[in-house]
Design an enzyme around this catalytic site. Structure first.
Site, short mmCIF file in Angstrom:
data_model
loop_
_atom_site.label_atom_id
_atom_site.label_comp_id
_atom_site.label_asym_id
_atom_site.label_seq_id
_atom_site.Cartn_x
_atom_site.Cartn_y
_atom_site.Cartn_z
N LYS A 43 -30.75 27.42 60.84
CA LYS A 43 -30.33 25.76 60.77
C LYS A 43 -31.45 24.61 61.11
CE LYS A 43 -29.47 23.74 65.90
NZ LYS A 43 -28.52 24.28 67.14
N ARG B 99 -24.53 44.52 62.61
CA ARG B 99 -25.27 45.32 63.51
C ARG B 99 -25.22 44.16 65.05
NH1 ARG B 99 -30.45 48.88 60.75
NH2 ARG B 99 -30.14 46.71 60.21
N PRO B 100 -25.01 45.43 66.46
CA PRO B 100 -25.49 44.29 67.35
C PRO B 100 -26.93 44.10 67.53
CG PRO B 100 -24.09 46.11 68.04
CD PRO B 100 -23.97 46.81 67.04
N HIS C 295 -28.13 32.96 57.15
CA HIS C 295 -28.54 32.88 58.50
C HIS C 295 -26.83 31.24 58.20
CE1 HIS C 295 -30.48 31.21 53.86
NE2 HIS C 295 -29.19 30.28 54.12
N GLY D 273 -36.51 37.78 62.91
CA GLY D 273 -35.36 37.68 62.31
C GLY D 273 -34.65 37.02 63.55
N ASP D 274 -33.53 36.14 62.68
CA ASP D 274 -32.24 35.31 63.19
C ASP D 274 -33.02 34.43 64.48
OD1 ASP D 274 -30.90 37.21 61.83
OD2 ASP D 274 -31.48 38.90 63.26
N ALA E 256 -31.72 38.68 53.51
CA ALA E 256 -32.26 37.73 55.27
C ALA E 256 -30.78 37.21 55.32
CB ALA E 256 -32.83 36.49 54.57
N ILE F 294 -31.65 27.85 74.37
CA ILE F 294 -32.08 27.57 75.10
C ILE F 294 -30.81 27.89 76.00
CG2 ILE F 294 -33.07 26.19 76.79
CD1 ILE F 294 -34.05 24.64 74.98
#
Length: 430
Positions: free
Chosen positions: A18, A302-303, A41, A12-13, A39, A331
């Site tokens: 996007k 959360r981190p 986004h 996830g994430d 979820a 990237i």
């Protein structure tokens, strides 16, 4: 008939929102098929960030239909709050459609989620405490309440009364916790149902009619393959099927109508919550990636745990989801590192393996085997083609494609829509 599925290939994430937003520009219908408001986004439009948890990314395109399918578990309270948020921001939701077959998350699901997680102690899964798992449990046990039921006052009252009586016995007897009030839940949630009823319909008909008419339909997944209840790192998974196969079950569209599957991944790896993570970094490089990449959960805050790119995970995702195209994100986060690494295989008790083990005990003993590549110092956030990337960044992108065995269709060098670069249109040759 033209359809594309967007799925996460990691935990996830990965930036699915996007990429879905980007691909939505050429779609006519956008649909979610599983998960719930666990979820999160983030979508950036004209420099402004929008954070959604339940409503599909396609809502930002008023001329397109945006669908919440039958496989999604819907918290009406969260949905109404999200609708109000969008309206406040000047975003119309007239294009939203919600399946009458989608199941409803109610307060007892959330409370049960919290109590069960707390009772696990050191063995906790890392749930978001949104009631997702208990809602899917009720669905499988055939006692769930659907959106269609929520809109019918008598049926909702009857089923809520039966379910709450059972849940309250569980709360008081097993967990020694306070019982929930029928009247409070009924009044609040029936009112929510009335607020969303204008959006409710048989979304399977809408989706199939659109496909039969030759329209472009985009299916938006939540979470990622490695959180799939069957193909992920069980039991540290979600309660639904984020894999591409989940589309047919969660949307009411047959498998013969799916054309392409776009797998979304980061140029590194991240994970929220507990569970196996072979390439996880615990050093200053990991901390740097976390800070530069703003790796904090959209839903939990959360981190996130971060690590190097894992091609073993990616090949697993490719196989179980039939991924045809790859979208490589973030990237730019790796810019400034002297060396970048890609996990090409695992060392399991002295044996080199290139598959992802089902056994958690074996995973604990797996050590990543890395291939090291030279990093790049340049700021690449303004690059608009593969040729504009520094040679080392370009080689990194190409090596990922080679190791995973999927052609890269898009790559991103920042959060903005304009920072997503097309190498090959996924809408072509369908």
């Amino acid at each position: 008939m033209t359809s594309v599925v967007v799925i996460g290939t990691q935990w996830g994430d990965e930036g699915k929102g996007k990429i879905t937003d980007f691909l939505s520009q050429d779609a006519e219908v956008i649909a979610r098929y599983q998960g719930g408001d666990n979820a999160g986004h983030t979508i950036v439009i004209d420099g402004k960030k929008f954070k959604l948890h339940l409503i599909p990314s396609g809502v930002f395109f008023p001329e397109k239909i945006s669908v919440i399918g039958n496989g999604v578990v819907v918290n009406p309270k969260s949905l109404v709050k999200e609708l109000e948020y969008l309206h406040t921001e000047g975003v119309s939701t007239e294009n939203l459609r919600i399946s009458d077959r989608a199941h409803v998350i109610l307060p007892y699901h959330i409370k049960l989620d919290q109590l069960q997680e707390a009772a696990k102690g050191d063995n906790k899964i890392g749930t978001t405490n949104k009631g997702i798992g208990p809602a899917y449990m009720d669905k499988a046990a055939r006692v769930g309440i659907r959106i269609a039921d929520l809109l019918d006052k008598e049926i909702f009252a009857s089923r809520l009364k039966t379910n709450l009586a059972e849940k309250n016995r569980l709360f008081s007897k097993m967990y020694e916790s306070e019982e929930l009030s029928f009247d409070e839940i009924f009044e609040e949630y029936y009112a929510y149902g009335q607020q969303i009823k204008q959006y409710v319909t048989d979304t399977s008909v809408i989706l199939n009619d659109a496909l039969d008419a030759g329209k472009r339909v985009l299916f938006e997944g939540a979470q990622g393959v490695m959180l799939d209840i069957d193909q992920g790192t069980y039991p540290f998974v979600t309660s639904s099927n984020p894999v591409a196969g989940g589309v047919t079950i969660g949307s009411g569209v047959g498998p013969s109508k799916i054309n392409k599957v776009v797998g979304v991944c980061k140029a590194y790896t991240s994970r929220v919550g507990d569970g196996p993570f072979p390439t996880e970094l615990f050093d200053e490089v990991g901390e740097r990636i976390r800070e530069v990449g703003h790796e904090y959960g959209t839903t939990t805050g959360r981190p996130r745990r971060v690590g190097w790119f894992d091609s073993v995970v990616m090949r697993h995702s490719r196989r179980v989801s039939g991924i045809t195209n790859l979208s490589l994100n973030c990237i730019d986060v790796l810019s400034g590192l002297d060396t970048v690494k890609i996990c090409v295989a695992y060392d399991l008790d002295g044996e080199r393996i290139d598959y992802y083990p089902a056994s958690l005990e074996q995973l604990k003993r797996c050590k990543p085997i890395y291939e090291e590549l030279p990093g790049w110092e340049e700021d690449i956030t303004g690059c608009r083609s593969l040729d504009e990337l520094p040679e080392n960044a370009r080689n990194y992108v190409r090596r990922i494609g080679e190791l995973v065995g999927i052609r890269i269709s898009t790559f991103s060098v920042g959060p903005g829509r304009e920072q997503t670069n097309i190498l090959e249109s996924v809408w072509s040759n369908i």
